[in-house]
Design a protein around this motif. Structure first.
Motif, short mmCIF file in Angstrom:
data_model
loop_
_atom_site.label_atom_id
_atom_site.label_comp_id
_atom_site.label_asym_id
_atom_site.label_seq_id
_atom_site.Cartn_x
_atom_site.Cartn_y
_atom_site.Cartn_z
N GLU B 16 -18.32 23.58 0.96
CA GLU B 16 -17.38 22.47 0.70
C GLU B 16 -17.24 22.20 -0.80
OE1 GLU B 16 -18.54 19.11 3.14
OE2 GLU B 16 -18.60 20.36 4.94
N GLU B 17 -18.35 22.29 -1.53
CA GLU B 17 -18.27 22.07 -2.98
C GLU B 17 -17.45 23.16 -3.65
OE1 GLU B 17 -19.63 19.16 -4.87
OE2 GLU B 17 -19.11 18.78 -2.79
N MET B 18 -17.57 24.40 -3.17
CA MET B 18 -16.79 25.49 -3.76
C MET B 18 -15.31 25.36 -3.41
SD MET B 18 -19.47 28.64 -3.26
CE MET B 18 -18.51 29.93 -4.06
N LYS B 19 -15.03 24.80 -2.24
CA LYS B 19 -13.63 24.53 -1.87
C LYS B 19 -13.06 23.40 -2.73
CE LYS B 19 -12.15 26.91 1.77
NZ LYS B 19 -10.95 27.76 1.63
N PHE B 43 -19.58 33.84 2.34
CA PHE B 43 -19.07 33.31 1.06
C PHE B 43 -18.23 34.34 0.31
CE2 PHE B 43 -21.47 29.25 -0.25
CZ PHE B 43 -21.55 28.80 1.05
N VAL B 44 -18.68 35.60 0.34
CA VAL B 44 -17.91 36.62 -0.39
C VAL B 44 -16.53 36.78 0.23
CG1 VAL B 44 -17.76 39.09 -0.90
CG2 VAL B 44 -19.89 37.86 -1.33
N ALA B 45 -16.49 36.75 1.57
CA ALA B 45 -15.19 36.88 2.24
C ALA B 45 -14.27 35.71 1.87
CB ALA B 45 -15.40 36.91 3.76
N GLU B 46 -14.85 34.53 1.74
CA GLU B 46 -14.03 33.35 1.45
C GLU B 46 -13.70 33.22 -0.04
OE1 GLU B 46 -12.67 31.28 3.60
OE2 GLU B 46 -11.79 29.98 2.05
N PHE B 47 -14.71 33.45 -0.89
CA PHE B 47 -14.54 33.14 -2.32
C PHE B 47 -14.52 34.36 -3.23
CE2 PHE B 47 -16.80 29.48 -0.37
CZ PHE B 47 -15.83 28.51 -0.56
N ARG B 51 -17.34 34.60 -7.27
CA ARG B 51 -17.87 33.24 -7.09
C ARG B 51 -19.09 33.22 -6.17
NH1 ARG B 51 -13.68 29.03 -5.44
NH2 ARG B 51 -15.37 27.63 -6.11
N CYS B 52 -19.45 34.36 -5.65
CA CYS B 52 -20.69 34.49 -4.89
C CYS B 52 -21.34 35.76 -5.44
CB CYS B 52 -20.42 34.58 -3.40
SG CYS B 52 -21.93 34.75 -2.43
N VAL B 53 -22.17 35.57 -6.47
CA VAL B 53 -22.54 36.68 -7.34
C VAL B 53 -23.94 37.20 -7.01
CG1 VAL B 53 -22.82 37.40 -9.74
CG2 VAL B 53 -21.20 35.55 -9.17
N ASP B 54 -24.00 38.44 -6.59
CA ASP B 54 -25.29 39.10 -6.43
C ASP B 54 -25.85 39.42 -7.81
OD1 ASP B 54 -26.19 39.37 -3.83
OD2 ASP B 54 -24.82 41.02 -3.38
#
Lengths: 332, 327
Positions: B16-19, B43-47, B51-54
């Motif tokens: 929700e915070e990333m949205k 998260f990777v699929a969404e952002f 923004r979802c960094v390995d």
């Protein structure tokens, strides 16, 4: 008369820019000398400077767009701070830990440069912790789609901590727009380079991180500038980091609390004194008829006036209010 | 209202915070694939991977790069896979994140969130079980919360993301899937530094946090039923800053204080709580300020028999309550 641009080694700089380079180097030297003098006069408890490393500091930073690009200096980098826009007054206010000290308000030691407006990131004393920060700043610029780059410096000792490896590895993977500059002056306080690393040139390590590394003559301001300019262009165009190792020499002790006679011969120090980067660049300018004695006097006089004004201002500036030590621990 | 586990609450808070704010990113080991606890599932699929960094397996870089990114317009949520692995990042947390605001005289601030699953009781051995809150609560400039319920995890994690300071969010991993709780559908936050009264009582104040809060509630129920002793249970939720006023108010009412924490006895955060009660609540006390914690051995040995032996549990807490009640 040949155009400046046709002078070999001028790196495409105009006369005014070359004179500006010289002025920044000379002013950096002047500030450093004044800091040591004020310390010896008992006016500031600690001074740490980098006389002898001005060509590296000013040359590398000169390739940036000040206020747009970021710098994360280490404690010898008076030349970096001056080149992006800190003034002798700023630096002496920090030396004397005055309330107006823009870097820290007297909270950090001198030469721990900081100023958000100039995009100088505040640093600490544990060595090379700023390298991951530089990578983070650069990574953020990438995420935001900005063409900002980050330039971070450290000393030869700074090539050893784990943070340095972790930062370079991360930067290589993500092709972050960051320029790592190692100011290799041959000594980490008293520890020689041969006890710091088993390779003569630390720039070879860049290959292990998947980006270019170069070793340059750190006392040749135009060589350093040229390497940095290329690195900045690479970073800005999305081609990732560069490691620049600048071989130079610290002509003074590590700090006001160090006696370098314990670990360096006077012959060695004197031999490097003959390679003084400020004198060397002055000779280059003279040899190419870019300055005459009158112009040099003018530049040096300007620096002298600036440092005297700064000294007077800083000495008379108020100290921080003691109880303010309790303030600004947390942001609101 | 939807019923969520604490792990789902953590996931939802970040999602929700990333949205809500595109400056928010998550970064850490294995987060791209969803993370070892699945907190960043999808998260990777969404952002996207930006923004979802390995990250590489390098904790100082995870925190150090997050610090740098936070100075340049990003709000990173850094994940340390297990709190035990935060030690390589200790310098970045203590020397850098914590001091940046102070040392720059308030001109730079460092709005990072560092999530760390912590705590024992899951057969994690000596390196997947540690309680690290005392290390970080000791450091001015850091905020530290310890969450052990779905509601608190979501509300405090959101507060951490929105806080302009570095906040360490310690999530007790044994509580991740302990139970489901109904959470509001609308956005909410819980202020950092505010304790919660979990059970009202009049005979003893029991101050705790993390998994020990759940054990303490069970013990309180037992002594209420079997002994008629009324225990007030306070969940600190935040250890830096911590809710001294709420604790002292309770001790004033009951006259007795039991502090229960999972960490080693010596120098654990409960020692600070006990010392504060002894100094500032002396006039209220009718019995010794008492601490119950794990003994001073590395937490936690792997074998179940060994781990169970050292950790505080409802039975040990019940015994401690009875002893204190007898004064």
């Amino acid at each position: 008369m040949v155009s400046v641009k046709e002078i070999p080694g001028a790196m495409g700089l105009e006369r005014e820019q070359l004179l500006d380079l010289y002025y920044k180097m000379f002013l950096s030297r002047t500030v450093a000398q004044r800091e040591r003098m004020l310390n010896r006069l008992g006016k500031g408890p600690f001074a740490i400077t980098g006389e002898g490393q001005e060509a590296t500091q000013v040359g590398a930073t000169f390739a940036l767009r000040p206020g747009h690009d970021w710098v994360l200096p280490y404690y010898r980098d008076i030349g970096v701070a001056i080149t992006v826009g800190q003034t002798p007054r700023d630096l002496l206010l920090a030396l004397l830990s005055k309330s107006e000290d823009i870097s820290s308000g007297g909270r950090n030691m001198p030469s721990h440069f900081s100023e958000p407006k100039l995009r100088i990131v505040s640093g600490s004393a544990p060595v090379s912790t700023q390298l991951p920060h530089a990578v983070g700043v650069a990574f953020a610029a990438q995420l935001r789609g900005s063409d900002e780059v980050a330039l971070v410096t450290t000393g030869d000792g700074g090539t050893s901590p784990g943070d340095t490896h972790e930062a370079m590895n991360f930067a290589g993977i993500h092709k972050c727009p960051v320029i790592f500059v190692v100011e290799n002056n041959g000594y980490a306080i008293s520890v020689r380079w041969s006890q710091q690393a088993a390779v003569p040139d630390v720039s070879v390590r860049a290959a292990g991180y998947g980006f270019p590394g170069v070793t340059v003559d750190g006392n040749d301001v135009l060589a350093v500038y040229g390497a940095a300019k290329e690195a900045v262009e690479r970073a800005r165009s999305g081609d990732g980091p560069t490691l620049i190792e600048a071989k130079t020499y610290r002509m003074v002790p590590h700090s006001s609390d160090d006696d370098d006679r314990r670990y360096r011969t006077r012959e060695e120090v004197e031999a490097w004194g003959k390679k003084d980067p400020v004198v060397r660049f002055q000779k280059w300018l003279e040899e190419h008829d870019l300055v005459d004695r009158r112009k040099l006097d003018e530049i040096q006089q300007l620096a002298a006036e600036e440092i005297d004004e700064a000294t007077e201002y800083a000495e008379n500036a108020p100290k921080p209010a003691p109880e303010s030590a309790l303030e600004r621990v947390y942001a609101d | 209202m939807a019923e969520k586990t604490m792990l789902e609450a953590v996931h939802d808070a970040m999602f929700e915070e990333m949205k809500r704010d595109e400056r928010v990113i998550v970064m850490g080991e294995d987060v791209g694939e969803g993370g070892v606890f699945r907190a960043t599932e999808g998260f990777v699929a969404e952002f996207g991977p930006n923004r979802c960094v390995d990250t590489p397996l390098a904790e100082a870089a995870i925190v150090g790069v997050a610090i740098g990114a936070s100075l340049n317009g990003i709000l990173p949520i850094a994940e340390i896979q297990f709190a035990d692995f935060s030690h390589p990042a200790f310098d970045q947390l203590v020397s850098e994140a914590a001091r940046l605001y102070y040392r720059s005289n308030g001109t730079w601030n460092c709005p990072i969130t560092v999530r760390m699953p912590y705590g024992a009781g899951i057969h994690g051995g000596p390196y997947h079980s540690q309680s690290v809150e005392a290390f970080y609560a000791h450091v001015p400039g850091l905020k530290v919360v310890c969450v052990a319920t779905p509601h608190d995890a979501k509300g405090l994690l959101k507060s951490a993301v929105r806080d302009p300071n570095p906040v360490i969010v310690l999530e007790h991993k044994k509580a991740y899937r302990l139970y489901r709780q109904e959470l509001p559908d609308e956005d909410y936050t819980i202020p950092i530094g505010v304790a919660e009264l979990k059970r009202e009582g009049s005979d003893i104040s029991l101050i705790t946090y993390g998994m020990m809060m759940h054990h303490s509630l069970k013990a309180a129920e037992t002594v209420h039923e079997q002994d008629g002793v009324s225990v007030e249970v306070i969940d600190l939720r935040s250890v830096s800053p911590w809710d001294k006023a709420r604790v002292l108010e309770s001790v004033k009412k009951t006259g007795k204080a039991l502090v229960v924490y999972e960490d080693n006895f010596t120098g654990g955060f409960g020692a600070e709580v006990a010392a504060t009660i002894a100094q500032d609540g002396f006039d209220y006390l009718d019995g010794p300020v008492t601490r119950l914690a794990s003994p001073d051995v590395p937490i936690a040995p792997f074998a179940g028999e060994l781990e169970d032996f050292i950790l505080p549990n409802p039975e040990k807490i019940t015994t401690a309550i009875r002893k204190l009640a007898s004064y």
